[in-house]
Design a protein around this motif. Structure first.
Motif, PDB file in Angstrom:
ATOM      1  N   LEU A 102       2.602   3.226   7.954  1.00 49.50           N
ATOM      2  CA  LEU A 102       2.169   1.937   8.489  1.00 49.50           C
ATOM      3  C   LEU A 102       1.309   1.203   7.470  1.00 49.50           C
ATOM      4  CD1 LEU A 102       1.256   3.127  12.089  1.00 49.50           C
ATOM      5  CD2 LEU A 102       3.300   1.866  11.381  1.00 49.50           C
ATOM      6  N   ARG A 103       1.566  -0.082   7.320  1.00 52.98           N
ATOM      7  CA  ARG A 103       0.873  -0.920   6.345  1.00 52.98           C
ATOM      8  C   ARG A 103      -0.425  -1.461   6.936  1.00 52.98           C
ATOM      9  NH1 ARG A 103       3.570  -3.796   2.611  1.00 52.98           N
ATOM     10  NH2 ARG A 103       5.444  -3.673   3.865  1.00 52.98           N
ATOM     11  N   CYS A 104      -1.460  -1.455   6.128  1.00 51.33           N
ATOM     12  CA  CYS A 104      -2.687  -2.153   6.498  1.00 51.33           C
ATOM     13  C   CYS A 104      -2.405  -3.636   6.286  1.00 51.33           C
ATOM     14  CB  CYS A 104      -3.858  -1.705   5.632  1.00 51.33           C
ATOM     15  SG  CYS A 104      -5.327  -2.720   5.895  1.00 51.33           S
ATOM     16  N   ASN A 128      -0.928  -3.603   0.625  1.00 52.85           N
ATOM     17  CA  ASN A 128      -0.201  -2.638  -0.193  1.00 52.85           C
ATOM     18  C   ASN A 128      -0.734  -1.226  -0.014  1.00 52.85           C
ATOM     19  OD1 ASN A 128       1.668  -4.389  -1.272  1.00 52.85           O
ATOM     20  ND2 ASN A 128       0.298  -5.022  -2.902  1.00 52.85           N
ATOM     21  N   GLN A 129      -1.457  -1.006   1.058  1.00 53.90           N
ATOM     22  CA  GLN A 129      -1.976   0.322   1.354  1.00 53.90           C
ATOM     23  C   GLN A 129      -1.547   0.713   2.755  1.00 53.90           C
ATOM     24  OE1 GLN A 129      -6.243  -0.219   0.908  1.00 53.90           O
ATOM     25  NE2 GLN A 129      -6.203   1.073  -0.913  1.00 53.90           N
ATOM     26  N   SER A 130      -1.417   2.008   2.946  1.00 50.74           N
ATOM     27  CA  SER A 130      -1.161   2.486   4.293  1.00 50.74           C
ATOM     28  C   SER A 130      -2.471   2.433   5.074  1.00 50.74           C
ATOM     29  CB  SER A 130      -0.626   3.920   4.259  1.00 50.74           C
ATOM     30  OG  SER A 130      -1.670   4.815   3.929  1.00 50.74           O
ATOM     31  N   ILE A 131      -2.382   2.546   6.382  1.00 55.51           N
ATOM     32  CA  ILE A 131      -3.610   2.530   7.181  1.00 55.51           C
ATOM     33  C   ILE A 131      -4.449   3.767   6.904  1.00 55.51           C
ATOM     34  CG2 ILE A 131      -2.650   1.045   8.975  1.00 55.51           C
ATOM     35  CD1 ILE A 131      -2.407   3.581  10.754  1.00 55.51           C
ATOM     36  N   GLU A 132      -3.837   4.825   6.422  1.00 54.65           N
ATOM     37  CA  GLU A 132      -4.583   6.043   6.082  1.00 54.65           C
ATOM     38  C   GLU A 132      -5.391   5.869   4.806  1.00 54.65           C
ATOM     39  OE1 GLU A 132      -4.990   8.948   7.813  1.00 54.65           O
ATOM     40  OE2 GLU A 132      -3.923   7.915   9.405  1.00 54.65           O
ATOM     41  N   ASP A 133      -4.980   4.956   3.935  1.00 53.82           N
ATOM     42  CA  ASP A 133      -5.657   4.767   2.652  1.00 53.82           C
ATOM     43  C   ASP A 133      -6.632   3.597   2.662  1.00 53.82           C
ATOM     44  OD1 ASP A 133      -4.190   6.862   1.560  1.00 53.82           O
ATOM     45  OD2 ASP A 133      -2.521   5.530   1.061  1.00 53.82           O
ATOM     46  N   SER A 134      -6.644   2.825   3.726  1.00 50.99           N
ATOM     47  CA  SER A 134      -7.442   1.610   3.768  1.00 50.99           C
ATOM     48  C   SER A 134      -8.767   1.817   4.506  1.00 50.99           C
ATOM     49  CB  SER A 134      -6.647   0.509   4.470  1.00 50.99           C
ATOM     50  OG  SER A 134      -7.446  -0.634   4.666  1.00 50.99           O
ATOM     51  N   ASP A 135      -9.788   1.096   4.064  1.00 48.84           N
ATOM     52  CA  ASP A 135     -11.087   1.120   4.730  1.00 48.84           C
ATOM     53  C   ASP A 135     -11.299  -0.103   5.611  1.00 48.84           C
ATOM     54  OD1 ASP A 135     -11.888   3.535   3.634  1.00 48.84           O
ATOM     55  OD2 ASP A 135     -12.714   2.586   1.843  1.00 48.84           O
ATOM     56  N   ALA A 136     -10.294  -0.973   5.735  1.00 51.76           N
ATOM     57  CA  ALA A 136     -10.433  -2.196   6.525  1.00 51.76           C
ATOM     58  C   ALA A 136     -10.613  -1.856   8.014  1.00 51.76           C
ATOM     59  CB  ALA A 136      -9.203  -3.080   6.339  1.00 51.76           C
ATOM     60  N   ASP A 137     -11.318  -2.717   8.715  1.00 50.95           N
ATOM     61  CA  ASP A 137     -11.558  -2.500  10.149  1.00 50.95           C
ATOM     62  C   ASP A 137     -10.246  -2.433  10.930  1.00 50.95           C
ATOM     63  OD1 ASP A 137     -14.290  -2.418   9.801  1.00 50.95           O
ATOM     64  OD2 ASP A 137     -14.568  -4.558  10.222  1.00 50.95           O
ATOM     65  N   LEU A 138      -9.291  -3.305  10.585  1.00 52.69           N
ATOM     66  CA  LEU A 138      -8.006  -3.284  11.285  1.00 52.69           C
ATOM     67  C   LEU A 138      -7.282  -1.959  11.064  1.00 52.69           C
ATOM     68  CD1 LEU A 138      -5.875  -4.687  12.995  1.00 52.69           C
ATOM     69  CD2 LEU A 138      -4.949  -5.667  10.902  1.00 52.69           C
ATOM     70  N   ALA A 139      -7.340  -1.424   9.862  1.00 53.11           N
ATOM     71  CA  ALA A 139      -6.711  -0.129   9.578  1.00 53.11           C
ATOM     72  C   ALA A 139      -7.375   0.966  10.405  1.00 53.11           C
ATOM     73  CB  ALA A 139      -6.792   0.197   8.095  1.00 53.11           C
ATOM     74  N   ARG A 140      -8.698   0.907  10.513  1.00 55.90           N
ATOM     75  CA  ARG A 140      -9.418   1.896  11.324  1.00 55.90           C
ATOM     76  C   ARG A 140      -8.968   1.802  12.795  1.00 55.90           C
ATOM     77  NH1 ARG A 140     -13.852   2.135   8.844  1.00 55.90           N
ATOM     78  NH2 ARG A 140     -14.532   0.011   9.302  1.00 55.90           N
ATOM     79  N   LEU A 156      -6.061   0.683  13.876  1.00 55.09           N
ATOM     80  CA  LEU A 156      -4.689   1.195  13.956  1.00 55.09           C
ATOM     81  C   LEU A 156      -4.663   2.719  13.886  1.00 55.09           C
ATOM     82  CD1 LEU A 156      -2.741  -1.415  11.812  1.00 55.09           C
ATOM     83  CD2 LEU A 156      -2.496  -0.996  14.259  1.00 55.09           C
ATOM     84  N   ARG A 157      -5.525   3.309  13.061  1.00 56.95           N
ATOM     85  CA  ARG A 157      -5.604   4.780  13.016  1.00 56.95           C
ATOM     86  C   ARG A 157      -5.997   5.322  14.385  1.00 56.95           C
ATOM     87  NH1 ARG A 157      -8.102   3.977   7.736  1.00 56.95           N
ATOM     88  NH2 ARG A 157     -10.156   4.158   8.708  1.00 56.95           N
ATOM     89  N   ARG A 158      -6.942   4.671  15.048  1.00 56.76           N
ATOM     90  CA  ARG A 158      -7.348   5.117  16.387  1.00 56.76           C
ATOM     91  C   ARG A 158      -6.191   5.023  17.372  1.00 56.76           C
ATOM     92  NH1 ARG A 158     -12.324   1.681  16.234  1.00 56.76           N
ATOM     93  NH2 ARG A 158     -13.690   2.900  14.915  1.00 56.76           N
ATOM     94  N   ILE A 159      -5.447   3.912  17.310  1.00 55.52           N
ATOM     95  CA  ILE A 159      -4.297   3.739  18.209  1.00 55.52           C
ATOM     96  C   ILE A 159      -3.280   4.843  17.973  1.00 55.52           C
ATOM     97  CG2 ILE A 159      -2.297   2.268  18.682  1.00 55.52           C
ATOM     98  CD1 ILE A 159      -4.163  -0.155  18.183  1.00 55.52           C
ATOM     99  N   VAL A 160      -2.969   5.106  16.706  1.00 56.95           N
ATOM    100  CA  VAL A 160      -1.991   6.149  16.378  1.00 56.95           C
ATOM    101  C   VAL A 160      -2.469   7.494  16.922  1.00 56.95           C
ATOM    102  CG1 VAL A 160      -1.006   7.481  14.462  1.00 56.95           C
ATOM    103  CG2 VAL A 160      -0.997   4.980  14.376  1.00 56.95           C
TER     104      VAL A 160
END
Length: 143
Positions: free
Chosen positions: A34-36, A41-53, A55-59
């Motif tokens: 999944l893209r942040c 250009n980063q996956s949500i696992e590699d990103s520190d952005a709030d939205l990525a965080r 999405l990680r919680r949702i997953v």
């Protein structure tokens, strides 16, 4: 080792990780697909952005709820569209996206070939009489 620390924990906060290592591993694998949408250009696992965080919680919530990998991907894809997928499906909407590397390569090759053809076809203008005399002086003066 201190510099490699962030690489060992993909999720920023330990409390966000799942207690079951098997489920956490599945969630990480899904997150790598999944893209942040902030970093793009980063996956949500590699990103520190709030939205990525988020999405990680949702997953992780969906994995812990018992959804299989495809169901989790479908859940996120239904909410965010093709852009959230690091490898979007090939369909009429994404066809240009998938074709762009070939188009760019072909365009670059066409520009190179056109310039080469033009460079080889151009003959320099003939020397004027004054240029010939000057050239003869230079050739004769150097020997």
């Amino acid at each position: 080792m201190a510099l490699a620390g962030p690489a060992f924990g993909a999720v920023g906060r330990p409390e966000d990780r799942l207690a079951d290592p098997g489920l956490e591993s599945r969630a990480e694998q899904i997150g790598r697909e999944l893209r942040c949408m902030v970093c793009q250009n980063q996956s949500i696992e590699d990103s520190d952005a709030d939205l990525a965080r988020d999405l990680r919680r949702i997953v992780r919530e969906r994995v812990q709820a018992g959804d299989d990998d495809a169901a989790v991907m479908r859940f996120v894809h239904d909410r965010y569209g093709d852009f959230v997928l690091l490898r979007p499906p090939f369909n009429p909407v994404t066809a240009l996206l998938w074709a762009m590397p070939v188009i760019a390569f072909g365009g670059g090759l066409a520009v190179i070939l056109t310039r080469r053809r033009r460079a080889g076809a151009v003959e320099p203008p003939p020397l004027t009489e004054a240029e010939r005399r000057r050239l003869a002086e230079l050739d004769g003066g150097g020997a």
